[in-house]
Structures are given as structure tokens and as C-alpha cells.
Enzyme design. Structure first.
Site, PDB file in Angstrom:
ATOM      1  N   LYS A 171       0.868  -1.177   0.000  1.00  0.00           N
ATOM      2  CA  LYS A 171       0.000   0.000   0.000  1.00  0.00           C
ATOM      3  C   LYS A 171       0.906   1.229   0.000  1.00  0.00           C
ATOM      4  CE  LYS A 171      -1.554   3.071   2.559  1.00  0.00           C
ATOM      5  NZ  LYS A 171      -1.642   4.259   1.699  1.00  0.00           N
ATOM      6  N   GLY A 224       7.716   4.883   7.549  1.00  0.00           N
ATOM      7  CA  GLY A 224       6.910   6.099   7.648  1.00  0.00           C
ATOM      8  C   GLY A 224       7.138   6.759   8.995  1.00  0.00           C
ATOM      9  N   GLU A 246      10.568   1.140  10.092  1.00  0.00           N
ATOM     10  CA  GLU A 246      11.632   2.102   9.744  1.00  0.00           C
ATOM     11  C   GLU A 246      10.978   3.467   9.853  1.00  0.00           C
ATOM     12  OE1 GLU A 246      14.796   1.552   8.546  1.00  0.00           O
ATOM     13  OE2 GLU A 246      14.741  -0.615   8.433  1.00  0.00           O
ATOM     14  N   CYS A 280      14.465  11.044   5.796  1.00  0.00           N
ATOM     15  CA  CYS A 280      14.535  10.680   7.216  1.00  0.00           C
ATOM     16  C   CYS A 280      15.948  10.835   7.770  1.00  0.00           C
ATOM     17  CB  CYS A 280      14.042   9.258   7.410  1.00  0.00           C
ATOM     18  SG  CYS A 280      14.860   8.101   6.314  1.00  0.00           S
ATOM     19  N   GLU A 381      10.796  16.000  14.465  1.00  0.00           N
ATOM     20  CA  GLU A 381      11.107  15.876  13.040  1.00  0.00           C
ATOM     21  C   GLU A 381      10.289  16.906  12.255  1.00  0.00           C
ATOM     22  OE1 GLU A 381       9.825  12.283  10.908  1.00  0.00           O
ATOM     23  OE2 GLU A 381      11.789  12.226   9.957  1.00  0.00           O
TER      24      GLU A 381
HETATM   25  P1  NAP Z   1       3.157   8.424   7.351  1.00  0.00           P
HETATM   26  O1  NAP Z   1       2.192   9.510   7.470  1.00  0.00           O
HETATM   27  O2  NAP Z   1       3.475   7.622   8.560  1.00  0.00           O
HETATM   28  O3  NAP Z   1       2.599   7.477   6.192  1.00  0.00           O
HETATM   29  C1  NAP Z   1       3.319   6.359   5.726  1.00  0.00           C
HETATM   30  C2  NAP Z   1       2.371   5.340   5.140  1.00  0.00           C
HETATM   31  O4  NAP Z   1       1.494   4.881   6.171  1.00  0.00           O
HETATM   32  C3  NAP Z   1       1.468   5.897   4.048  1.00  0.00           C
HETATM   33  O5  NAP Z   1       1.272   4.903   3.089  1.00  0.00           O
HETATM   34  C4  NAP Z   1       0.183   6.194   4.802  1.00  0.00           C
HETATM   35  O6  NAP Z   1      -0.956   6.213   3.975  1.00  0.00           O
HETATM   36  C5  NAP Z   1       0.146   5.037   5.757  1.00  0.00           C
HETATM   37  N1  NAP Z   1      -0.685   5.263   6.939  1.00  0.00           N
HETATM   38  C6  NAP Z   1      -1.045   6.435   7.509  1.00  0.00           C
HETATM   39  N2  NAP Z   1      -1.819   6.210   8.596  1.00  0.00           N
HETATM   40  C7  NAP Z   1      -1.931   4.876   8.719  1.00  0.00           C
HETATM   41  C8  NAP Z   1      -2.591   4.020   9.643  1.00  0.00           C
HETATM   42  N3  NAP Z   1      -3.292   4.498  10.677  1.00  0.00           N
HETATM   43  N4  NAP Z   1      -2.493   2.678   9.459  1.00  0.00           N
HETATM   44  C9  NAP Z   1      -1.783   2.164   8.441  1.00  0.00           C
HETATM   45  N5  NAP Z   1      -1.138   2.925   7.526  1.00  0.00           N
HETATM   46  C10 NAP Z   1      -1.209   4.264   7.666  1.00  0.00           C
HETATM   47  O7  NAP Z   1       4.561   8.912   6.797  1.00  0.00           O
HETATM   48  P2  NAP Z   1       4.828   9.838   5.528  1.00  0.00           P
HETATM   49  O8  NAP Z   1       4.395  11.213   5.894  1.00  0.00           O
HETATM   50  O9  NAP Z   1       4.297   9.190   4.311  1.00  0.00           O
HETATM   51  O10 NAP Z   1       6.423   9.768   5.404  1.00  0.00           O
HETATM   52  C11 NAP Z   1       7.288  10.556   6.124  1.00  0.00           C
HETATM   53  C12 NAP Z   1       7.825   9.817   7.329  1.00  0.00           C
HETATM   54  O11 NAP Z   1       8.487   8.629   6.913  1.00  0.00           O
HETATM   55  C13 NAP Z   1       8.866  10.617   8.086  1.00  0.00           C
HETATM   56  O12 NAP Z   1       8.659  10.469   9.453  1.00  0.00           O
HETATM   57  C14 NAP Z   1      10.184   9.952   7.669  1.00  0.00           C
HETATM   58  O13 NAP Z   1      11.231  10.119   8.586  1.00  0.00           O
HETATM   59  C15 NAP Z   1       9.760   8.530   7.547  1.00  0.00           C
HETATM   60  N6  NAP Z   1      10.696   7.769   6.712  1.00  0.00           N
HETATM   61  C16 NAP Z   1      11.540   6.889   7.324  1.00  0.00           C
HETATM   62  C17 NAP Z   1      12.454   6.172   6.571  1.00  0.00           C
HETATM   63  C18 NAP Z   1      13.398   5.189   7.215  1.00  0.00           C
HETATM   64  O14 NAP Z   1      14.064   4.477   6.493  1.00  0.00           O
HETATM   65  N7  NAP Z   1      13.486   5.135   8.536  1.00  0.00           N
HETATM   66  C19 NAP Z   1      12.504   6.358   5.185  1.00  0.00           C
HETATM   67  C20 NAP Z   1      11.618   7.261   4.593  1.00  0.00           C
HETATM   68  C21 NAP Z   1      10.705   7.952   5.373  1.00  0.00           C
HETATM   69  P3  NAP Z   1      -1.513   7.610   3.402  1.00  0.00           P
HETATM   70  O15 NAP Z   1      -0.462   8.132   2.526  1.00  0.00           O
HETATM   71  O16 NAP Z   1      -2.741   7.224   2.704  1.00  0.00           O
HETATM   72  O17 NAP Z   1      -1.746   8.494   4.601  1.00  0.00           O
END
Ligand code: NAP
Length: 493
Positions: A171, A224, A246, A280, A381
């Protein structure tokens, strides 16, 4: 969506829009999966797993297919990079010159690495039996990915799972589903059997949650935010699913007094701005020794002036827009609070005026000087092009402040002194520590978090083990009826 080898719309015909963040206009619509669609995808993946057309073939055979995927991706680099830029706003320079070639290398590494897993030697760890270790696929992995590296994050999470014989349901983030759907076409063309790789789209709060809670999903691999990672841990707990996380980061960038300031500021600009400040691993907190702080800031501001913010499809652009209007508001809120909480705005904090892109979500690189370690801009962050510069006077202070956040993903130290660098490498509680550099992670090395940056690893052989169960197999060597230890039950007989 791509489910069980077929392209389909949502069963209830719901859709979500995809917006180009550089223009603010809708560029596509994708299905919003219904509960029925989520269940079907998970069920098809489970069936494909037990059919064994992927899980039971050899790692070499799986690698042959995954290497085909890498080749098609490489052949289509320009087209995929263009689409990635359109949906995410990252510069075309980055998506075509870095993200795509690196992602292809990630696939090639993962495909080959699954053929040379290592483990404990088979042998007699007790006198009368031979023990061996097997690594077996877990089953169906629900992969949920973020928007900042849409294609790369699918590869980091789904491909080690696939290479080890699992089936997956992906997803992607709702902002950026298009390249993941393109990847499904590539998987189909390369010959991945039906049901093994599925893509469903729709909002995380519904589709992601249903996927994570589905009984046919054996493991969740999530990249995420820390907040959603915590929610997924809860969802996985009712069936004790393995959950690999992650999550977010808040990387410190420590500049000691003997550092090469030209190199440090060059690295600071790139470390802070790569991926429009939405990585990230981005350097976010610049701890600079008080004796070189003024010179560091001076050089940093000079170098930032040369950075071009603009149309991400223009090859001369250095940074493009943020992902969404609401995200830009959030980043601006941090800048405002950073100043309110004692910071001094040295640069930026404003939106650029770009002709023809007035509705895009652009923000200028921003530098705030602060001595407030507890300020929100230092602790949380931000995920935008915002540099917080803080002074320090002793080694211990620099390390303590660097470690004083809930995150632990990446950190860098800038010094010419080998002892200082080695001490810092030991003392920093982060999954990656760079010395005189910030950002690179070769495919062979793990990308893993400490603390609330998650657990598990992407890339490297560790990422492959992540998607396996470990099985101990014991062969009796005596051929006897009454083994030596049976006296515990048969006692005196
Ligand atoms: P996010 O808001 O946590 O969303 C990530 C994914 O989770 C999206 O597909 C989102 O869908 C889905 N999601 C949201 N709420 C959910 C729920 N309640 N249950 C299941 N899935 C859910 O993160 P983001 O804003 O896309 O990405 C930025 C974040 O990712 C930052 O914190 C960054 O540091 C982190 N990141 C970490 C790494 C690593 O390797 N550690 C790498 C890249 C990014 P929707 O898009 O439909 O909301």
C-alpha cells in the site's frame, strides 16, 4: 490496483486524487480500495504463497526474475524518474541521477544476496544429534510505504521479502502511488507469478489499517512516521504479527573545532536539503563548536544563496516543493515556534515567488540559530528545508545533546582527529554514523534505527533475514530406541 495478476478498480468505485506538488493540480486519480479489495489482495497473496510458484522455487530462480525487474527499471529510468518527480516534487536531477540508479542497484544487490545467506554451521552441538538452521519465508507481508522516496521505499521493504520467497501486498502513500503502480506493470512483465506482488491504493487510516489487521497478513513492513509506526505495532499485536518499522529521524551534524569547514558546510547544505529536506536522514541539528560557529554560519549562508528553488522538472533546479500544502503549513509552524522559543531566523522562512508555479508548495531554505536544546525545532522531526544551528563547548555536551531526542536513525561527525571521530562513533546512539560525510548508504550496508526510529533493517543481508522465520532442524544420530537423556522420564526402569 494490481491484485492477483489483474488490474482492477475499487469494488465500490471510490477514488483518490494525485496532486503535482509543484503546480497544485490534479494529475491522476487512483482507486481507493474497499474492504473487499483489501481482503481479496491479502487472500490472493496467501494463495500464491501456498501454491509455491514463488515461495518454493530456488533463490537463483527468484533472482533471475528480480534482475529482469532491475533491467526494465534501468531501461525506463528517464520515464520513471519523470513520474517520480511529478508526484513527489523532488528535482529531476535527483530522481534520474540518484534515486533511480541507486534503486536499481538495491534490487540487484537484494536479488543476489538472497543466494548467499549465512548462518551457524550444521553440526553436532550435542553428541547424539546433528543440528541445522533453515531460513523460511514468513508468508504474506503487508508493505506500507511513505511518499518521500516512493519507488525506493517499496524496493527496500518489498524486495527482500520477495527475494526470500514471501508474497506481498503493497500500500503506497496516497500522495505518490503512481510509480508503485508502474512497478507492478514491470513485475508483471518480468514474470513474477500472479498473486505474489499486489498493489492496493487508498488512505492509510482505512486501507492501511485493514491491511495490517487482516488475518492473511503474516507480517507488516512499514516505513513512515513514528506515530503511525506505533499504531501499526498496536494493530499487529492482536495476532502477534511480526512488525518491522523504519521510522522518523532527527539527525545531528556535529562540527568539531578542527573540522574542515569548507567540507563541513558543503556537506551541511546537501545533508539538509537533499530530497527537498524530506529525507529521514536529513541533517537537521547542526552542533558547531563555539570557536568556529560564526565562520560555519557565514559559509553555510553563502553556500545556501547558490541553491536554486524551483520547477523540479528543470535540470538546473536544486530543490523543489514540499509534498503538500498542509505539510508546508506544518513546517512553517515549526519555523514560527523555533523563533518564539528563543531562535534567531538567519535565512529563509519565506515562500519563493515562482512564475507559473504560484500554486506549488515551495518554501525557501531556512536557517535558525538557537541555544535552546528543548525547542521543538531541535526535538521534533520537521521534514523540511530547515537548519537549526546550535553551539557547543565540550565533546560531552555535543554528544549528550545529539543523543537527547527520541530518534536514532543517522548522525554525522566532522573532524580531522581520528580519536574524536572514533569516540563519537561509539557514543552516538544512532543506526548510522558518518564521519566527514552525511547521507550515503551503500546497498550492502544496513539502514536501521535506534530508539523511536524503529527496529529492523533495510538493505544489507540483515534485511533479508528480517523476512524469514528461523527453523532449527535436529537429526538423531543414534538410531536407538532409548536415547541417553530419556532417563528423565524412564528413570529407574
Ligand atoms: P506516514 O504519514 O506515517 O505514512 C506512511 C504510510 O502509512 C502511508 O502509506 C500512509 O498512507 C500510511 N498510513 C497512515 N496512517 C496509517 C494508519 N493508521 N495505518 C496504516 N497505515 C497508515 O509517513 P509519511 O508522511 O508518508 O512519510 C514521512 C515519514 O516517513 C517521516 O517520518 C520519515 O522520517 C519517515 N521515513 C523513514 C524512513 C526510514 O528508512 N526510517 C525512510 C523514509 C521515510 P496515506 O499516505 O494514505 O496516509
Amino acid at each position: 490496483m494490481f491484485v492477483n495478476g489483474e488490474w482492477k478498480d475499487s469494488s465500490d468505485e471510490q477514488k483518490i486524487s494525485v496532486i503535482n506538488p509543484a503546480t497544485g493540480s490534479i494529475i491522476a486519480e487512483v482507486p481507493s480500495a474497499s474492504s473487499e479489495d483489501v481482503a481479496l489482495a491479502a487472500e490472493s497473496a496467501k494463495e500464491s504463497f501456498f501454491e509455491g510458484t514463488w515461495s518454493r522455487i530456488s533463490p537463483g530462480e527468484r533472482a533471475t526474475v528480480l534482475l529482469k525487474v532491475a533491467q526494465i527499471m534501468e531501461d525506463r529510468t528517464q520515464e520513471l524518474a519523470k513520474l517520480e518527480t511529478q508526484i513527489s516534487g523532488k528535482s529531476i536531477k535527483q530522481s534520474s541521477g540518484y534515486d533511480l540508479p541507486y534503486t536499481v542497484d538495491n534490487v540487484r544487490f537484494i536479488a543476489g544476496a538472497a543466494r548467499i545467506l549465512e548462518g551457524k554451521a550444521m553440526g553436532e552441538y550435542v553428541q547424539d544429534g546433528t543440528s541445522a538452521i533453515r531460513r523460511e519465508p514468513i508468508g504474506v507481508v503487508g508493505v506500507i510505504t511513505p511518499w518521500n522516496y516512493p519507488l525506493m521505499m517499496v524496493v527496500w521493504r518489498a524486495f527482500p521479502a520477495l527475494a526470500m520467497g514471501n508474497s506481498v501486498v503493497v500500500k503506497p502513500a496516497s500522495y505518490t502511488p503512481l510509480t508503485t503502480l508502474e512497478l507492478a506493470k514491470i513485475m508483471e512483465k518480468a514474470g513474477v507469478p500472479k498473486g505474489v506482488f499486489n498493489v492496493i491504493t487508498g488512505p492509510g487510516g482505512k486501507v492501511g489499517e485493514e491491511l495490517a489487521g487482516n488475518k492473511n497478513i503474516d507480517m507488516i513492513a512499514f516505513t513512515g512516521s513514528t506515530e503511525v509506526g506505533k499504531r501499526l505495532s498496536e494493530l499487529g499485536s492482536s495476532t502477534l504479527k511480526k512488525v518491522s518499522l523504519e521510522l522518523g529521524g532527527k539527525a545531528p551534524f556535529i562540527v568539531f573545532r578542527d573540522a574542515d569547514l569548507d567540507a563541513a558546510t558543503e556537506g551541511a547544505v546537501v545533508g539538509g536539503l537533499v530530497n527537498n529536506g524530506q529525507d529521514c536522514a536529513n541533517a537537521t541539528r547542526y552542533y558547531v563548536h563555539e570557536s568556529v560557529k560564526d565562520k560555519f554560519v557565514d559559509l553555510l549562508l553563502k553556500k545556501l544563496k547558490k541553491v536554486k528553488v524551483g520547477d523540479p522538472t528543470d535540470p538546473s533546479t536544486d530543490i523543489g516543493p514540499l509534498i503538500s500544502s498542509s505539510h508546508r503549513d506544518r513546517v512553517e509552524g515549526y519555523i514560527e515556534r523555533g523563533v518564539k522559543q528563543g531562535g534567531k531566523l538567519l535565512e529563509g522562512g519565506s515562500r519563493p515567488k515562482l512564475k507559473g508555479m504560484e500554486n506549488g508548495f515551495f518554501l525557501n531554505p531556512t536557517v535558525i540559530y538557537t541555544e535552546n536544546q528543548k525547542s521543538d525545532i531541535v526535538q521534533e522531526e520537521i521534514f523540511g528545508p530547515v537548519f537549526s544551528v546550535l553551539p557547543f563547548s565540550t565533546y560531552d555536551e555535543a554528544i549528550a545533546n545529539s543523543n537527547d531526542v527520541v530518534y536514532g536513525l543517522g548522525a554525522s561527525v566532522w573532524t580531522k582527529d581520528v580519536t574524536t571521530s572514533m569516540r563519537a562513533v561509539r557514543d552516538l546512539r544512532f543506526g548510522t554514523v558518518w564521519v566527514n560525510e552525511h547521507i550515503p548508504v551503500p546497498s550492502e550496508m544496513p539502514w536501521a534505527g535506534y530508539k523511536q526510529s524503529g527496529h529492523g533493517a533495510s538493505l544489507s543481508p540483515y534485511s533479508l533475514e528480517e523476512f524469514t522465520y528461523i527453523k532449527h532442524v535436529y537429526f538423531d544420530l543414534t538410531g536407538g530406541v532409548r536415547k541417553s537423556w530419556y532417563y528423565q522420564i524412564y528413570g529407574g526402569q
